[in-house]
Structure formats: structure tokens, C-alpha cells
Design an enzyme around this catalytic site. Structure first.
Site, short mmCIF file in Angstrom:
data_model
loop_
_atom_site.label_atom_id
_atom_site.label_comp_id
_atom_site.label_asym_id
_atom_site.label_seq_id
_atom_site.Cartn_x
_atom_site.Cartn_y
_atom_site.Cartn_z
N ASP A 19 0.87 -1.19 0.00
CA ASP A 19 0.00 0.00 0.00
C ASP A 19 0.89 1.23 0.00
O ASP A 19 2.09 1.14 0.31
CB ASP A 19 -0.90 -0.01 1.25
CG ASP A 19 -1.79 1.23 1.32
OD1 ASP A 19 -2.36 1.61 0.28
OD2 ASP A 19 -1.91 1.82 2.40
N SER A 20 0.30 2.37 -0.31
CA SER A 20 1.04 3.62 -0.26
C SER A 20 1.50 3.95 1.16
O SER A 20 2.44 4.71 1.34
CB SER A 20 0.16 4.76 -0.77
OG SER A 20 -1.05 4.78 -0.02
N CYS A 59 -3.97 -0.90 -1.97
CA CYS A 59 -4.19 0.53 -2.20
C CYS A 59 -5.21 0.76 -3.32
O CYS A 59 -5.01 0.28 -4.45
CB CYS A 59 -2.84 1.14 -2.59
SG CYS A 59 -2.88 2.90 -2.85
N GLU A 114 -5.74 9.20 9.63
CA GLU A 114 -4.36 9.06 10.09
C GLU A 114 -4.11 9.84 11.38
O GLU A 114 -3.21 9.51 12.14
CB GLU A 114 -3.40 9.50 9.00
CG GLU A 114 -3.55 8.56 7.82
CD GLU A 114 -2.33 8.44 6.96
OE1 GLU A 114 -1.56 9.40 6.90
OE2 GLU A 114 -2.18 7.37 6.35
N CYS A 122 -11.08 3.34 -0.77
CA CYS A 122 -9.78 3.79 -0.27
C CYS A 122 -9.52 3.03 1.03
O CYS A 122 -10.44 2.82 1.83
CB CYS A 122 -9.81 5.30 -0.03
SG CYS A 122 -8.39 5.94 0.85
N HIS A 166 -8.44 3.67 3.83
CA HIS A 166 -8.73 4.25 5.15
C HIS A 166 -10.22 4.27 5.50
O HIS A 166 -10.58 4.37 6.66
CB HIS A 166 -8.21 5.68 5.22
CG HIS A 166 -6.72 5.79 5.20
ND1 HIS A 166 -5.94 5.27 4.19
CD2 HIS A 166 -5.86 6.36 6.08
CE1 HIS A 166 -4.67 5.53 4.44
NE2 HIS A 166 -4.59 6.19 5.58
N1 DGL Z 1 -3.90 3.94 0.22
C1 DGL Z 1 -4.51 5.01 -0.56
C2 DGL Z 1 -5.73 4.45 -1.29
O1 DGL Z 1 -6.33 3.47 -0.89
C3 DGL Z 1 -4.89 6.17 0.31
C4 DGL Z 1 -3.73 7.02 0.74
C5 DGL Z 1 -2.98 7.64 -0.43
O2 DGL Z 1 -3.48 8.58 -1.06
O3 DGL Z 1 -1.91 7.15 -0.73
O4 DGL Z 1 -6.10 4.98 -2.30
#
Ligand code: DGL
Length: 271
Positions: free
Chosen positions: A10-11, A73, A152, A186, A188
Site C-alpha cells: 500500500d502507499s 491501495c 491518520e 480507499c 482508510h
Molecule cells: N492507500 C490510498 C488508497 O487506498 C490512500 C492514501 C494515499 O493517497 O496514498 O487509495
């Protein structure tokens, strides 16, 4: 049968919501997770940068001898080209396909909402698939960039006034449009499921892409002869590109009861 680990990336740390689901449904599998905490967020970048970062993340996981790669992600899942994924030496999946299928199965009135990062919504990934799955589907997609920093920073407690306000600001048009299914596109957003559900109303089905993808992973591994025969005792190892301390702070929030496992920092630019 294959006892190599599943690779998840993931990012940042949001993808741990998918790891939590994988640990729940596949407790015998080992997992290696990479969170690009030094370069998060991906969702505000353009396509080329996101693809370049995804390539490095995938190369790192391949060096760890993973048998299967899951891009948790939403941004990468919507951006990394399927044609390139098909050339990888191990099977790769993002979260879009399983989520779109779950939304197609859930909708009764053919009106589906999608929320995600700016890059995810710009890609049109969920809508494209939904149109092939549900003829005549009406989709409404909205980027919700403020939700990631709110999560976050721990603004996830039920009824948090700031988060409640931001949810109302973003989701009012979707509620007014009468969507009966909403894809939380997403990593989160599943942490805000209760508050989003309260705002949208009980009749709206909320689809968690990490959860439905984790649920589909057992079958995907079995179909390819890659399942670990062990039914319990799987381990998790975590890698990040920023300090390991930042991981420790977020671990409980994202992994809940599944927190625990070694954490190491790696130089992702070198991959
Ligand atoms: N993990 C990213 C997503 O699910 C969210 C955070 C980011 O923008 O990197 O799109």
C-alpha cells in the site's frame, strides 16, 4: 500447495485494513506487507508517479519471494496497468474487481456510489467495471481527500464532530442521488464505516474493497495450487520506507486484534 508468503502493499499503512481481513480469513498464511510510508499519499499524484512507485513496491515484494501480490491501495489498484500486471512472475490482484463485483451483487436500484482518492476517482476504474457488470447502472463518484488525514490523525471515534462534518460535506450528493450501494474505495475508509453508514442510512450497502478482496483471496490461491496447507499459525512481517516508529503508532488503529509482527525500514528508491 505453497508455503511462501502472500505479499501485500500500500502507499502507507491504510492497507493494513486489508491485512487484518486476510489474517482473519486465512490464518495459516504468512504475510509480508510493504507500506510506502515515506512517499504516502499516492492519491494526489499523477498516473506516471503512481505507476513508478507501484513498480518499485512490487519489485521489493518479489525479492521477498512472495507467491501472490495484493495491492491493497485503491489508488494503485485503479492505476497500475492490467497488461503489465499480467506479465508479473506471480499472480497479482488489486481491490477493484472484487469490490465492483460485490457492489453489482448488492445493488437493487442500480445506483452505485464510489468514493476514493483523487487519482482513484479520476481513473474511473470502478465505474468502468460496474458498467460491464450491471447494464444500465448509474454511478456517482466523488473524491474525498480529507478523509485520509482525518483517519491518520485518529479522528475515527464514533460521532467525531470534525469527521461527521466532512462526511456530510462529501456524501450529501450521493445520499441525495439515492445510491443504495457505496464502494469505500480507499484503504482508510473502512475505519469510518460506522459514521459513513450512519450518514447514508441503514438501507445503503457499504462495500469494503479490502475485505471482499481478502475474502476472494483464499479461492484465488486454491485455484492456482498456491494455498498454504496449514490452517493456523501464519505470521506477518512488515516493511516501511519511513521510520518503524510511525508504524508502531498506527498499528493498533489499523490492525486491531491482529497487531504484532516484526517491522523494518527499507530503502524503496533502490528497487
Ligand atoms: N492507500 C490510498 C488508497 O487506498 C490512500 C492514501 C494515499 O493517497 O496514498 O487509495
Amino acid at each position: 500447495m505453497d508455503n511462501r508468503p502472500i505479499g501485500v502493499f500500500d502507499s502507507g499503512l491504510g492497507g493494513l485494513t486489508a491485512v487484518r481481513q486476510l489474517r482473519r480469513v486465512l490464518p495459516g498464511e504468512d504475510i509480508i506487507y510493504f507500506g510506502d510510508t515515506g512517499r504516502v499519499p499516492y492519491g494526489s499524484h499523477g498516473r506516471d508517479i503512481i505507476v513508478q512507485y507501484a513498480r518499485q513496491d512490487i519489485r521489493f515484494l518479489l525479492r521477498q519471494n512472495v507467491k501472490y501480490i495484493l495491492a491493497a491501495c485503491g489508488t494503485v489498484s485503479s492505476t497500475y496497468p492490467a497488461a503489465e500486471a499480467a506479465t508479473l512472475p506471480v499472480p497479482y490482484t488489486g481491490v477493484v474487481e472484487a469490490a465492483a463485483k460485490a457492489a453489482a451483487a448488492a445493488t437493487r436500484n442500480g445506483r452505485v456510489g464510489v468514493i476514493g482518492t483523487a487519482a482513484t476517482i479520476r481513473s474511473g476504474s470502478y465505474e468502468a467495471l460496474l458498467h460491464t457488470l450491471v447494464p444500465g447502472v448509474q454511478t456517482m463518484a466523488r473524491p474525498c481527500p480529507l478523509l485520509v488525514p482525518l483517519v491518520e490523525n485518529g479522528y475515527v471515534n464514533d460521532g467525531n464532530p470534525v469527521t461527521t462534518l466532512v462526511i456530510a460535506e462529501y456524501l450529501t450528493p450521493l445520499r441525495d442521488a439515492g445510491v443504495d450501494t457505496l464502494i469505500l474505495g480507499c484503504t482508510h475508509y473502512p475505519l469510518l464505516k460506522k459514521m459513513i453508514g450512519d450518514f447514508m442510512g441503514k438501507a445503503v450497502a457499504l462495500i469494503d474493497p479490502g475485505k471482499v478482496t481478502a475474502n476472494a483471496t483464499g479461492a484465488a490461491l486454491a485455484a492456482r495450487g498456491l494455498a498454504n496447507p496449514r490452517k493456523t499459525g501464519g505470521t506477518a512481517r512488515f516493511y516501511v520506507s519511513d521510520t518503524a516508529e510511525s508504524f508502531a503508532a498506527a498499528e493498533a488503529l489499523f490492525l486491531g486484534d491482529y497487531a504484532g509482527g516484526s517491522v523494518e525500514r527499507i530503502p524503496i528508491e533502490e528497487y
